[in-house]
Design an enzyme around this catalytic site. Structure first.
Site, PDB file in Angstrom:
ATOM      1  N   GLU A   1     -34.864 -52.714 -27.818  1.00 42.20           N
ATOM      2  CA  GLU A   1     -35.470 -54.032 -27.996  1.00 42.20           C
ATOM      3  C   GLU A   1     -34.857 -55.095 -27.093  1.00 42.20           C
ATOM      4  O   GLU A   1     -35.151 -56.278 -27.226  1.00 42.20           O
ATOM      5  CB  GLU A   1     -35.330 -54.461 -29.471  1.00 42.20           C
ATOM      6  CG  GLU A   1     -36.034 -53.505 -30.439  1.00 42.20           C
ATOM      7  CD  GLU A   1     -36.060 -53.987 -31.889  1.00 42.20           C
ATOM      8  OE1 GLU A   1     -35.368 -54.971 -32.212  1.00 42.20           O
ATOM      9  OE2 GLU A   1     -36.791 -53.369 -32.688  1.00 42.20           O
TER      10      GLU A   1
ATOM     11  N   GLY B   1     -29.568 -58.190 -42.911  1.00 46.42           N
ATOM     12  CA  GLY B   1     -29.181 -57.525 -44.151  1.00 46.42           C
ATOM     13  C   GLY B   1     -29.860 -58.074 -45.393  1.00 46.42           C
ATOM     14  O   GLY B   1     -29.553 -57.638 -46.501  1.00 46.42           O
ATOM     15  N   ALA B   2     -30.792 -59.033 -45.224  1.00 48.68           N
ATOM     16  CA  ALA B   2     -31.400 -59.687 -46.393  1.00 48.68           C
ATOM     17  C   ALA B   2     -32.260 -58.731 -47.222  1.00 48.68           C
ATOM     18  O   ALA B   2     -32.505 -58.987 -48.396  1.00 48.68           O
ATOM     19  CB  ALA B   2     -32.226 -60.896 -45.959  1.00 48.68           C
ATOM     20  N   GLU B   3     -32.708 -57.609 -46.638  1.00 51.81           N
ATOM     21  CA  GLU B   3     -33.469 -56.641 -47.443  1.00 51.81           C
ATOM     22  C   GLU B   3     -32.574 -56.003 -48.498  1.00 51.81           C
ATOM     23  O   GLU B   3     -33.021 -55.611 -49.565  1.00 51.81           O
ATOM     24  CB  GLU B   3     -34.044 -55.550 -46.537  1.00 51.81           C
ATOM     25  CG  GLU B   3     -35.454 -55.814 -46.067  1.00 51.81           C
ATOM     26  CD  GLU B   3     -35.599 -57.112 -45.303  1.00 51.81           C
ATOM     27  OE1 GLU B   3     -34.853 -57.296 -44.323  1.00 51.81           O
ATOM     28  OE2 GLU B   3     -36.416 -57.946 -45.690  1.00 51.81           O
TER      29      GLU B   3
ATOM     30  N   ASN C   1     -35.705 -64.152 -44.632  1.00 48.33           N
ATOM     31  CA  ASN C   1     -36.218 -64.087 -46.003  1.00 48.33           C
ATOM     32  C   ASN C   1     -35.082 -64.066 -47.021  1.00 48.33           C
ATOM     33  O   ASN C   1     -33.915 -63.924 -46.680  1.00 48.33           O
ATOM     34  CB  ASN C   1     -37.078 -62.835 -46.174  1.00 48.33           C
ATOM     35  CG  ASN C   1     -36.322 -61.563 -45.847  1.00 48.33           C
ATOM     36  OD1 ASN C   1     -36.192 -61.196 -44.688  1.00 48.33           O
ATOM     37  ND2 ASN C   1     -35.809 -60.890 -46.867  1.00 48.33           N
TER      38      ASN C   1
ATOM     39  N   ASP D   1     -41.350 -61.948 -47.602  1.00 45.93           N
ATOM     40  CA  ASP D   1     -40.557 -61.566 -46.420  1.00 45.93           C
ATOM     41  C   ASP D   1     -41.044 -62.324 -45.186  1.00 45.93           C
ATOM     42  O   ASP D   1     -41.020 -61.815 -44.078  1.00 45.93           O
ATOM     43  CB  ASP D   1     -40.604 -60.045 -46.191  1.00 45.93           C
ATOM     44  CG  ASP D   1     -39.654 -59.574 -45.089  1.00 45.93           C
ATOM     45  OD1 ASP D   1     -38.698 -60.298 -44.774  1.00 45.93           O
ATOM     46  OD2 ASP D   1     -39.898 -58.487 -44.538  1.00 45.93           O
TER      47      ASP D   1
ATOM     48  N   LYS E   1     -43.554 -65.312 -39.227  1.00 38.67           N
ATOM     49  CA  LYS E   1     -44.313 -64.228 -39.857  1.00 38.67           C
ATOM     50  C   LYS E   1     -45.458 -64.739 -40.727  1.00 38.67           C
ATOM     51  O   LYS E   1     -46.446 -64.038 -40.921  1.00 38.67           O
ATOM     52  CB  LYS E   1     -43.373 -63.407 -40.748  1.00 38.67           C
ATOM     53  CG  LYS E   1     -42.559 -62.339 -40.046  1.00 38.67           C
ATOM     54  CD  LYS E   1     -41.887 -61.504 -41.137  1.00 38.67           C
ATOM     55  CE  LYS E   1     -40.885 -60.529 -40.623  1.00 38.67           C
ATOM     56  NZ  LYS E   1     -40.234 -59.827 -41.774  1.00 38.67           N
TER      57      LYS E   1
ATOM     58  N   HIS F   1     -37.649 -42.457 -42.800  1.00 39.87           N
ATOM     59  CA  HIS F   1     -38.429 -41.231 -42.591  1.00 39.87           C
ATOM     60  C   HIS F   1     -39.937 -41.450 -42.698  1.00 39.87           C
ATOM     61  O   HIS F   1     -40.701 -40.514 -42.498  1.00 39.87           O
ATOM     62  CB  HIS F   1     -37.968 -40.147 -43.577  1.00 39.87           C
ATOM     63  CG  HIS F   1     -36.541 -39.710 -43.351  1.00 39.87           C
ATOM     64  ND1 HIS F   1     -36.167 -38.933 -42.281  1.00 39.87           N
ATOM     65  CD2 HIS F   1     -35.399 -39.971 -44.041  1.00 39.87           C
ATOM     66  CE1 HIS F   1     -34.852 -38.709 -42.329  1.00 39.87           C
ATOM     67  NE2 HIS F   1     -34.367 -39.337 -43.380  1.00 39.87           N
TER      68      HIS F   1
HETATM   69 CA    CA Z   1     -36.922 -59.158 -43.754  1.00 37.73          CA
END
Ligand code: CA
Length: 718
Positions: free
Chosen positions: A77, A189-191, A268, A313, A340, A623
């Site tokens: 990226e 890391g917010a997820e 998020n 999100d 987003k 996966h």
């Molecule tokens: Ca996110």
């Protein structure tokens, strides 16, 4: 003596102008159009190259000049930098490469040796978006949360500081920027559950100068500042400080050197769902906000929150571009962002005043932005507390991190946009588990998940043709309207470069590098890249030749989570460099070996259903949904007999943690791992049976967009 003074003057000249990168040099980036000194080319991050050698008339002669294998198979990226004849870029696992920008010859490389098991904390692949340069150093943020200074000539480590609490699942994927001698870096890391912040480090010593937290800490602790006290008043309940609150600043920054204001985007919340994160309501500052601060001390100046109380999100970490635009007869210093949430914002960058906002993709969660309050007006679709709602955009966003570009000549912003939708609901039994479990506050077992797991994989991919597509949009930021656009079959595509010669470059998920006419969108040129593209191109010149450089490596959030229609995955990640008359060719992509015959079914209907829910909680983000992936990380349907036999040792014993498959012993029990295995075998049979099929069923992958749209509407999926 005078000649000594002259010698000193020449030395100073050569160190300041030709070897060392300074703030003046970046501010005056237009004076050296052949370089690419900082992430977005200049502090305004416009990603417009002033170079004009490659133009609409001769672009047909553009060809590959050279390529460089990064030796990695995950997503690429990075925006390369080009400084004094050297191209600096990054690969997977935060590796850094310095190559001769004329020939591609490797000069040095640096591997931060990130422990592979830390990769389980990376929501969206072990990617990196590039390095920063200052004086005689190159800076990189690593997946395991370090900021490293490297000698620009040799790659030797000058300093290496940990920027995170390793008890929490933080990662760094963004490119640092350097302003006034401070290296600026955030994290992700917010997820999973972290507390976000942006930090400024002394470029020479690596000492922390300041830290700006984006969400409040634990209410029992003293707030770090008055700004945190203000933010804390917009949060309720006690879940957010346990989970972390989120608000990670994982990508965008821009800098106005005249006003000395740094802008950065905030992500998020942790967890996503506002009913769980802040059950008594509140805007939850500074989630989904653009924040303006003083880069010398990190002091707050203003903020604009794009999505108050975000629950989808909808990060505002997307690319920020600074420009001067004539609006209603007046020149305004503006900041532009297409976050987003689907709206394109034009904001006065000195005061933070919202000047205009219109949706650039279909939006169902809000009807419009109220210009009096500056706030979105939510629709009924925004409420998914009592029932599941399908909302546009999806969590992938109307636009994600893939950089856009602004061409001052055409006055247009080129947005690598996406059309998508996703179901959202509320998990009223939410429980914080700690570690790198996804904390979204949504139920995993939904009717939508039943559809995903019951439909054969080829048909599922075909359905994505209808519900998820890519779109390159040329957007007029003054009129707030689309001027032209191009549809892409694959939703996930590369970032954008524009040039003063009126070109727009973009790579696509289906493995093409394309040039368009910046005024009309006319397709002018394309070249196969063998693999899907995520990264934005850059341009530079040396010895009279203009080059276009592009990282080519498929992966990242979208491609890991699902098999996108038309996407290509070559296996090898590369730096591709083009020029007029280039005649190099790429080796063909990898051939996938035939799928092995799956073992006999082991599960019952109940265990397969349980395994599917568990798989989609713990395994899907690497996966792929319903195991249907591009095999960027192992396609589990291709597992060998040995892997099937060692399934428990792999999932719970951690025997493959050295290659990134961390132990899940603390997350799933032995019985649960067996259920996941039952589901893996079931899904393998789904693909096997589909592959053996003949007739119309076999052809369904090639169905046209219109036919798929018809089928999808008949199934009631729209
Ligand atoms: Ca996110």
């Amino acid at each position: 003596m005078p000649y000594l003074i002259l010698l000193f003057a020449l030395l100073a000249e050569s160190t300041i102008t030709h070897a060392s990168v300074s703030g003046e040099r970046i501010i005056e980036a237009d004076n050296e159009p052949g370089s690419w000194l900082t992430h977005g080319r200049n502090y305004a991050e416009d990603r417009m190259s002033p170079l004009t050698q490659i133009n609409k008339d001769n672009i047909k002669d553009l060809g590959l000049a050279w390529y460089f294998d990064t030796g990695t198979t995950r997503g690429l990226e990075a925006s390369p930098l080009v400084i004094d004849g050297v191209i600096y870029t990054t690969g997977s696992w935060s590796k850094v490469f310095a190559n001769d920008a004329r020939t591609g010859e490797e000069l040095w490389s640096y591997d931060p040796e990130v422990p592979r098991a830390w990769g389980v904390n990376a929501c969206c692949d072990v990617v990196n978006r590039g390095v920063a340069a200052w004086e005689n150093s190159i800076f990189v943020g690593t997946i395991d949360g370090r900021l490293v200074s490297l000698n620009k000539e040799t790659g030797a480590v000058e300093w290496d500081v940990l920027t995170i609490d390793k008890e929490r699942p933080y990662t760094i994927t963004g490119a640092p920027r350097v302003v006034n001698g401070k290296v600026l870096i955030g994290n992700g890391g917010a997820e999973y559950g972290v507390r976000g912040y942006l930090s400024g480090y002394d470029a020479r010593t690596g000492d922390l100068s300041w830290r700006f937290f984006t969400v409040p800490g634990h209410p029992a602790d003293e707030h770090e500042s008055d700004v945190m006290r203000m933010a804390a008043e917009t949060w309720t309940g006690n879940v957010y400080h346990q989970v972390g609150g989120g608000g990670t600043a994982w990508d965008s920054m821009a800098y106005d050197h005249e006003a000395n204001i740094l802008y950065f985007g905030v992500g998020n919340g942790s967890p996503w769902n506002r009913h769980i994160r802040s059950p008594g309501g509140g805007d939850n500052l500074f989630l989904s906000s653009i924040v303006a601060i003083n880069p010398d001390n990190g002091e707050y100046i203003w903020h604009y929150q794009t999505t108050p109380a975000d629950t989808w999100d909808y990060t505002a970490t997307q690319h920020i571009i600074l420009a001067d635009l004539e609006i209603k007869g007046e020149m305004r210093k503006v900041l532009m962002q297409a976050p987003k949430n689907g709206f394109f914002y034009v904001i006065d960058r000195i005061t933070g005043e919202l000047l205009s906002a219109e949706n650039y993709v279909p939006v169902t969660w809000a009807s419009h932005i109220d210009m009096k309050t500056g706030r979105p007006v939510e629709t009924e679709n925004a409420d998914h507390l009592a029932e599941t709602k399908t909302t546009s955009p999806a969590q992938f966003g109307g636009h994600n991190w893939h950089p856009m570009a602004y061409n001052a000549g055409t006055g247009l912003v080129y947005i690598p946009a996406m059309l998508n939708q996703a179901p959202y609901n509320t998990d009223t039994n939410f429980e914080y588990l700690g570690g790198s479990n996804w904390h979204m506050g949504q139920m995993a077992d939904t009717p939508e998940m039943d559809i995903i797991t019951s439909i054969p994989p080829g048909l599922m991919t075909a359905i994505f043709k209808r519900i998820a597509r890519g779109k390159l949009i040329a957007w007029d930021p003054v009129q707030q309207k689309e001027v032209w656009s191009v549809m892409h079959e694959t939703m996930w595509n590369g970032g954008v470069l524009t040039t003063a010669s009126g070109l727009v470059f973009q790579g696509t998920g289906d493995g093409r590098f394309i040039a368009y006419d910046a005024e009309t969108g006319k397709h002018l040129w394309e070249s196969p890249t063998v693999t899907g593209i995520l990264a934005p191109p850059i341009s530079y010149s040396l010895d009279g030749d203009q080059y276009i450089a592009l990282m080519a490596g498929w992966g990242g959030a979208g491609p890991l989570a699902m098999k996108l229609p038309g996407s290509k995955s070559a296996g090898n990640g590369r730096l591709l460099v083009y020029k007029l008359g280039g005649e190099e060719t790429l080796p063909p992509g990898r051939e996938r070996p035939p799928m092995p015959v799956p073992p006999a079914q082991t599960g019952t209907e109940a265990s397969i259903a349980e395994g599917s829910v568990l798989y989609h909680q713990h395994c899907v983000y690497c996966h792929g949904a319903a195991l249907n992936s591009d095999a960027i990380i192992a396609d589990l349907r291709y597992m060998s007999e040995g892997s099937h036999q060692a399934f428990q040792q792999i999932v719970r014993g951690g025997i493959l943690s050295g290659i990134g498959m961390a132990s899940f012993a603390e997350r799933v029990t032995e019985e649960e791992a067996d259920a996941i295995h039952d589901y893996v075998i079931y899904a393998s049979h789904q693909k096997w049976d589909e592959d053996q099929a003949t007739g119309w069923w076999k052809d369904l992958r090639d169905w046209s967009y219109e036919v798929i749209a018809d089928v999808v509407s008949r199934f009631g999926l729209m």
